[in-house]
Design a protein around this motif. Structure first.
Motif, PDB file in Angstrom:
ATOM      1  N   VAL A  38      13.826  24.137 -76.945  1.00 37.12           N
ATOM      2  CA  VAL A  38      14.958  24.559 -76.398  1.00 37.12           C
ATOM      3  C   VAL A  38      15.353  24.928 -77.866  1.00 37.12           C
ATOM      4  O   VAL A  38      15.938  25.816 -78.454  1.00 37.12           O
ATOM      5  CB  VAL A  38      15.649  25.123 -75.166  1.00 37.12           C
ATOM      6  N   MET A  39      15.903  22.901 -78.191  1.00 38.16           N
ATOM      7  CA  MET A  39      16.621  23.022 -79.330  1.00 38.16           C
ATOM      8  C   MET A  39      15.754  23.361 -80.278  1.00 38.16           C
ATOM      9  O   MET A  39      16.468  23.756 -81.540  1.00 38.16           O
ATOM     10  CB  MET A  39      16.555  21.580 -79.179  1.00 38.16           C
ATOM     11  N   LEU A  40      14.819  23.294 -80.653  1.00 34.87           N
ATOM     12  CA  LEU A  40      14.008  23.936 -81.948  1.00 34.87           C
ATOM     13  C   LEU A  40      14.034  25.477 -82.029  1.00 34.87           C
ATOM     14  O   LEU A  40      14.260  25.261 -83.260  1.00 34.87           O
ATOM     15  CB  LEU A  40      11.590  23.324 -81.641  1.00 34.87           C
ATOM     16  N   MET A  41      13.636  26.069 -80.889  1.00 32.21           N
ATOM     17  CA  MET A  41      13.896  27.368 -80.809  1.00 32.21           C
ATOM     18  C   MET A  41      15.467  27.388 -81.435  1.00 32.21           C
ATOM     19  O   MET A  41      15.488  28.644 -82.468  1.00 32.21           O
ATOM     20  CB  MET A  41      13.642  27.923 -80.223  1.00 32.21           C
ATOM     21  N   SER A  42      16.452  26.844 -81.210  1.00 31.73           N
ATOM     22  CA  SER A  42      17.741  26.883 -81.666  1.00 31.73           C
ATOM     23  C   SER A  42      18.131  26.470 -82.796  1.00 31.73           C
ATOM     24  O   SER A  42      18.671  27.548 -83.564  1.00 31.73           O
ATOM     25  CB  SER A  42      18.878  26.296 -80.800  1.00 31.73           C
ATOM     26  N   VAL A  43      17.183  25.067 -83.770  1.00 30.01           N
ATOM     27  CA  VAL A  43      17.124  25.027 -85.130  1.00 30.01           C
ATOM     28  C   VAL A  43      16.697  25.991 -85.942  1.00 30.01           C
ATOM     29  O   VAL A  43      17.134  26.728 -87.025  1.00 30.01           O
ATOM     30  CB  VAL A  43      17.110  23.954 -85.418  1.00 30.01           C
ATOM     31  N   ILE A  44      15.280  26.709 -85.029  1.00 29.72           N
ATOM     32  CA  ILE A  44      14.989  27.831 -86.021  1.00 29.72           C
ATOM     33  C   ILE A  44      15.826  29.313 -86.558  1.00 29.72           C
ATOM     34  O   ILE A  44      16.236  29.500 -87.691  1.00 29.72           O
ATOM     35  CB  ILE A  44      13.619  28.880 -85.795  1.00 29.72           C
ATOM     36  N   GLU A  45      16.586  29.823 -84.928  1.00 32.40           N
ATOM     37  CA  GLU A  45      17.431  30.628 -84.967  1.00 32.40           C
ATOM     38  C   GLU A  45      18.549  30.484 -86.028  1.00 32.40           C
ATOM     39  O   GLU A  45      19.498  32.258 -85.985  1.00 32.40           O
ATOM     40  CB  GLU A  45      18.029  30.845 -83.745  1.00 32.40           C
ATOM     41  N   ASP A  86      26.723  15.056 -89.571  1.00 35.87           N
ATOM     42  CA  ASP A  86      27.575  15.916 -88.442  1.00 35.87           C
ATOM     43  C   ASP A  86      26.169  17.197 -87.721  1.00 35.87           C
ATOM     44  O   ASP A  86      26.528  16.923 -86.661  1.00 35.87           O
ATOM     45  CB  ASP A  86      28.227  17.084 -89.328  1.00 35.87           C
ATOM     46  N   ILE A  87      25.119  17.352 -88.701  1.00 39.33           N
ATOM     47  CA  ILE A  87      24.038  18.837 -88.152  1.00 39.33           C
ATOM     48  C   ILE A  87      23.814  17.824 -86.631  1.00 39.33           C
ATOM     49  O   ILE A  87      23.792  18.816 -86.004  1.00 39.33           O
ATOM     50  CB  ILE A  87      23.470  18.561 -89.201  1.00 39.33           C
ATOM     51  N   ILE A  88      23.418  16.314 -87.639  1.00 37.61           N
ATOM     52  CA  ILE A  88      22.497  15.384 -85.892  1.00 37.61           C
ATOM     53  C   ILE A  88      23.641  15.962 -84.658  1.00 37.61           C
ATOM     54  O   ILE A  88      22.941  15.887 -83.638  1.00 37.61           O
ATOM     55  CB  ILE A  88      22.177  14.066 -86.587  1.00 37.61           C
ATOM     56  N   TYR A  89      24.889  15.379 -84.572  1.00 37.11           N
ATOM     57  CA  TYR A  89      25.799  14.814 -83.890  1.00 37.11           C
ATOM     58  C   TYR A  89      26.038  16.154 -82.941  1.00 37.11           C
ATOM     59  O   TYR A  89      26.384  16.494 -82.012  1.00 37.11           O
ATOM     60  CB  TYR A  89      27.160  14.974 -84.832  1.00 37.11           C
ATOM     61  N   GLN A  90      25.414  17.759 -84.124  1.00 37.43           N
ATOM     62  CA  GLN A  90      26.081  19.430 -83.549  1.00 37.43           C
ATOM     63  C   GLN A  90      24.797  19.199 -82.284  1.00 37.43           C
ATOM     64  O   GLN A  90      25.235  20.033 -81.079  1.00 37.43           O
ATOM     65  CB  GLN A  90      26.312  19.866 -84.431  1.00 37.43           C
ATOM     66  N   PHE A  91      23.514  18.754 -83.141  1.00 36.33           N
ATOM     67  CA  PHE A  91      22.856  19.289 -82.043  1.00 36.33           C
ATOM     68  C   PHE A  91      22.158  18.545 -80.705  1.00 36.33           C
ATOM     69  O   PHE A  91      22.056  18.830 -79.889  1.00 36.33           O
ATOM     70  CB  PHE A  91      21.149  19.359 -83.102  1.00 36.33           C
ATOM     71  N   ILE A  98      17.751  11.409 -70.914  1.00 31.04           N
ATOM     72  CA  ILE A  98      16.998  13.062 -71.979  1.00 31.04           C
ATOM     73  C   ILE A  98      17.092  13.366 -73.247  1.00 31.04           C
ATOM     74  O   ILE A  98      16.632  13.631 -73.926  1.00 31.04           O
ATOM     75  CB  ILE A  98      16.833  12.933 -70.640  1.00 31.04           C
ATOM     76  N   GLY A  99      18.696  13.340 -73.130  1.00 31.05           N
ATOM     77  CA  GLY A  99      19.217  14.469 -73.923  1.00 31.05           C
ATOM     78  C   GLY A  99      18.937  14.002 -74.833  1.00 31.05           C
ATOM     79  O   GLY A  99      18.576  14.966 -76.114  1.00 31.05           O
ATOM     80  N   ILE A 100      19.500  12.923 -75.364  1.00 29.74           N
ATOM     81  CA  ILE A 100      19.035  12.203 -76.272  1.00 29.74           C
ATOM     82  C   ILE A 100      17.607  11.914 -76.879  1.00 29.74           C
ATOM     83  O   ILE A 100      17.678  11.986 -78.536  1.00 29.74           O
ATOM     84  CB  ILE A 100      19.854  11.056 -76.931  1.00 29.74           C
ATOM     85  N   ALA A 101      16.991  11.651 -76.370  1.00 29.13           N
ATOM     86  CA  ALA A 101      15.479  11.855 -76.481  1.00 29.13           C
ATOM     87  C   ALA A 101      14.623  12.748 -77.154  1.00 29.13           C
ATOM     88  O   ALA A 101      13.617  12.472 -77.709  1.00 29.13           O
ATOM     89  CB  ALA A 101      14.910   9.868 -75.566  1.00 29.13           C
ATOM     90  N   PHE A 102      15.074  13.639 -76.626  1.00 25.37           N
ATOM     91  CA  PHE A 102      13.812  14.643 -76.761  1.00 25.37           C
ATOM     92  C   PHE A 102      14.987  15.780 -77.652  1.00 25.37           C
ATOM     93  O   PHE A 102      14.220  16.647 -77.681  1.00 25.37           O
ATOM     94  CB  PHE A 102      13.780  15.068 -75.479  1.00 25.37           C
ATOM     95  N   GLY A 103      15.982  15.238 -77.891  1.00 30.43           N
ATOM     96  CA  GLY A 103      16.942  16.266 -78.446  1.00 30.43           C
ATOM     97  C   GLY A 103      16.907  15.172 -80.397  1.00 30.43           C
ATOM     98  O   GLY A 103      17.834  16.333 -81.207  1.00 30.43           O
ATOM     99  N   TRP A 104      16.400  14.239 -80.236  1.00 27.96           N
ATOM    100  CA  TRP A 104      17.175  13.208 -81.878  1.00 27.96           C
ATOM    101  C   TRP A 104      15.726  14.007 -82.601  1.00 27.96           C
ATOM    102  O   TRP A 104      16.375  14.218 -83.802  1.00 27.96           O
ATOM    103  CB  TRP A 104      16.011  12.231 -81.184  1.00 27.96           C
ATOM    104  N   TYR A 105      14.529  14.921 -82.675  1.00 29.94           N
ATOM    105  CA  TYR A 105      13.722  15.140 -83.250  1.00 29.94           C
ATOM    106  C   TYR A 105      14.243  16.235 -83.162  1.00 29.94           C
ATOM    107  O   TYR A 105      14.502  16.644 -84.622  1.00 29.94           O
ATOM    108  CB  TYR A 105      12.430  15.192 -82.780  1.00 29.94           C
ATOM    109  N   PRO A 106      14.845  17.878 -83.220  1.00 31.66           N
ATOM    110  CA  PRO A 106      14.942  18.930 -83.377  1.00 31.66           C
ATOM    111  C   PRO A 106      16.747  18.478 -84.178  1.00 31.66           C
ATOM    112  O   PRO A 106      16.665  19.408 -84.643  1.00 31.66           O
ATOM    113  CB  PRO A 106      15.879  19.517 -82.462  1.00 31.66           C
ATOM    114  N   ALA A 107      17.269  17.921 -84.281  1.00 31.72           N
ATOM    115  CA  ALA A 107      18.417  17.661 -84.841  1.00 31.72           C
ATOM    116  C   ALA A 107      18.283  16.847 -85.813  1.00 31.72           C
ATOM    117  O   ALA A 107      18.909  17.343 -87.028  1.00 31.72           O
ATOM    118  CB  ALA A 107      19.482  16.192 -83.835  1.00 31.72           C
ATOM    119  N   GLN A 108      17.215  15.716 -85.805  1.00 29.52           N
ATOM    120  CA  GLN A 108      16.273  15.186 -87.584  1.00 29.52           C
ATOM    121  C   GLN A 108      16.271  16.315 -88.190  1.00 29.52           C
ATOM    122  O   GLN A 108      16.353  16.442 -89.355  1.00 29.52           O
ATOM    123  CB  GLN A 108      16.019  14.458 -87.157  1.00 29.52           C
TER     124      GLN A 108
END
Length: 349
Positions: A245-252, A269-274, A325-335
């Motif tokens: 979901v977060m990767l799709m959000s990054v693309i969109e 700032d971008i990492i914190y947001q995602f 879980i949010g931090i662990a799996f949201g880190w890659y899309p945020a990066q």
């Protein structure tokens, strides 16, 4: 300090005896031998039991319950407490008296919780006079039984079941420290009585509360491991879903990210947001699970004969795992979002 002896099917040439033979290896005389043997010095009291589920009726009311033939010592050995009346005594035992002591659930089923002592119930169409009732399980200790009818063992064997064996023998050791020694003494006595030289071929098994607790702990550990595995797989699947979901959000939102970077937003700032968005998603899922769990607990307590509840620790743990879980799996899309080149991001359509 409770020790229990149960019948067991011995191995003969690698083949177990038939089940019918396995349940007839203990007798009341075995219990008497423990009580009267001069070599048994660690035992305080002994009782024997034999029972089965039977229909018990009172007038138009009936219930299918456990009918247990017991000896007078059962009350103390198994820590059963009386609510009213008296328990089976030696006179009842010797004369094959047709008397019964009812558990609280049986009293509720047959008499609606009202007075039962002095009335007559029928067990297999044979009348039995009620002489006492027992307390509920919460008050009677670990071995208190709600749905049970106690009658003299001799009456059960000769009149109800027509057998000469018992299903178990319970022994009260003089102290907790003497339980292991009591087991050793009883095993030696029974091997000699049953004419068995090899303990591995014994037609009985002896267990203590510690043994039962150890077995229960092992079973609980197995279930815990299985449930943990299921929960782990669920978390992994859920985490992958969050990541997608977060990767799709990054693309969109590539153009939006480029714009933010162009006006001075830092990578942090971008990492914190995602990460915040990923944590919000997982916390919403966690809260949904907690609400569903609460509803299920109320439903189980209301419609099933079980007590289910949620603790504050479980709720806090659920929220904490959701955040993790949010931090662990949201880190890659945020990066990935933070590493976008602002010029290329602005030109992305």
């Amino acid at each position: 300090n409770l020790v229990t002896i149960s019948p067991r099917a011995p191995q003969i040439s690698g083949q177990a005896r038939r089940a019918r033979e396995a349940i007839t290896t203990l007798t009341y005389e075995d219990a008497l031998a423990i009580r009267e043997s001069p070599t048994i010095t660690t035992v305080s009291k002994v009782t024997a039991e034999s029972g089965s589920y039977l229909q018990v009726t009172y007038g138009s009311q009936n219930t299918n319950t456990q009918v247990s033939g017991v000896t007078p010592e059962y009350l103390e050995v198994r820590n059963v407490s009386l609510e009213a009346g008296s328990f089976i005594n030696q006179g009842h035992f010797d004369t094959l008296a047709k008397v019964a002591v009812l558990g609280p659930q049986v009293v509720e089923d047959l008499f609606g919780g009202g007075e039962a002592i002095g009335k007559t119930v029928k067990i297999n169409r044979i009348p039995f006079r009620i002489i006492g009732t027992t307390k509920s399980e919460e008050e009677a200790g670990f071995f208190g039984q709600e749905n049970v009818v106690y009658i003299p063992l001799t009456t059960a064997q000769k009149i109800i079941f027509g057998v000469d064996y018992v299903q178990s023998i319970s022994i009260q050791a003089k102290s907790e420290e003497q339980v292991d020694w009591a087991i050793s003494e009883i095993q030696t006595l029974f091997l000699a009585r049953h004419g068995i030289s090899d303990p591995d071929q014994a037609d009985f098994s002896i267990s203590s509360q510690a043994t039962i607790l150890e077995m229960a702990t092992q079973v609980t550990g197995i279930f815990t491991a299985l449930l943990s595995g299921i929960a782990g797989i669920s978390l992994l699947v859920g985490g992958i879903g969050i990541m997608n979901v977060m990767l799709m959000s990054v693309i969109e939102r590539t153009h939006e990210i480029g714009l933010r970077k162009a006006v001075g937003a830092k990578r942090s700032d971008i990492i914190y947001q995602f990460l915040v968005e990923a944590i919000v998603l997982t916390i919403l899922g966690g809260l949904g699970g907690i609400i569903l769990g609460t509803i299920l607990c109320f439903a189980i307590s209301a419609f099933a004969d079980l007590s289910a509840y949620l603790t504050l620790n479980a709720i806090v743990l659920g929220c904490g795992v959701s955040v993790a879980i949010g931090i662990a799996f949201g880190w890659y899309p945020a990066q990935r979002a933070a590493k976008l080149n602002p010029i290329e991001a602005l030109r992305y359509e």
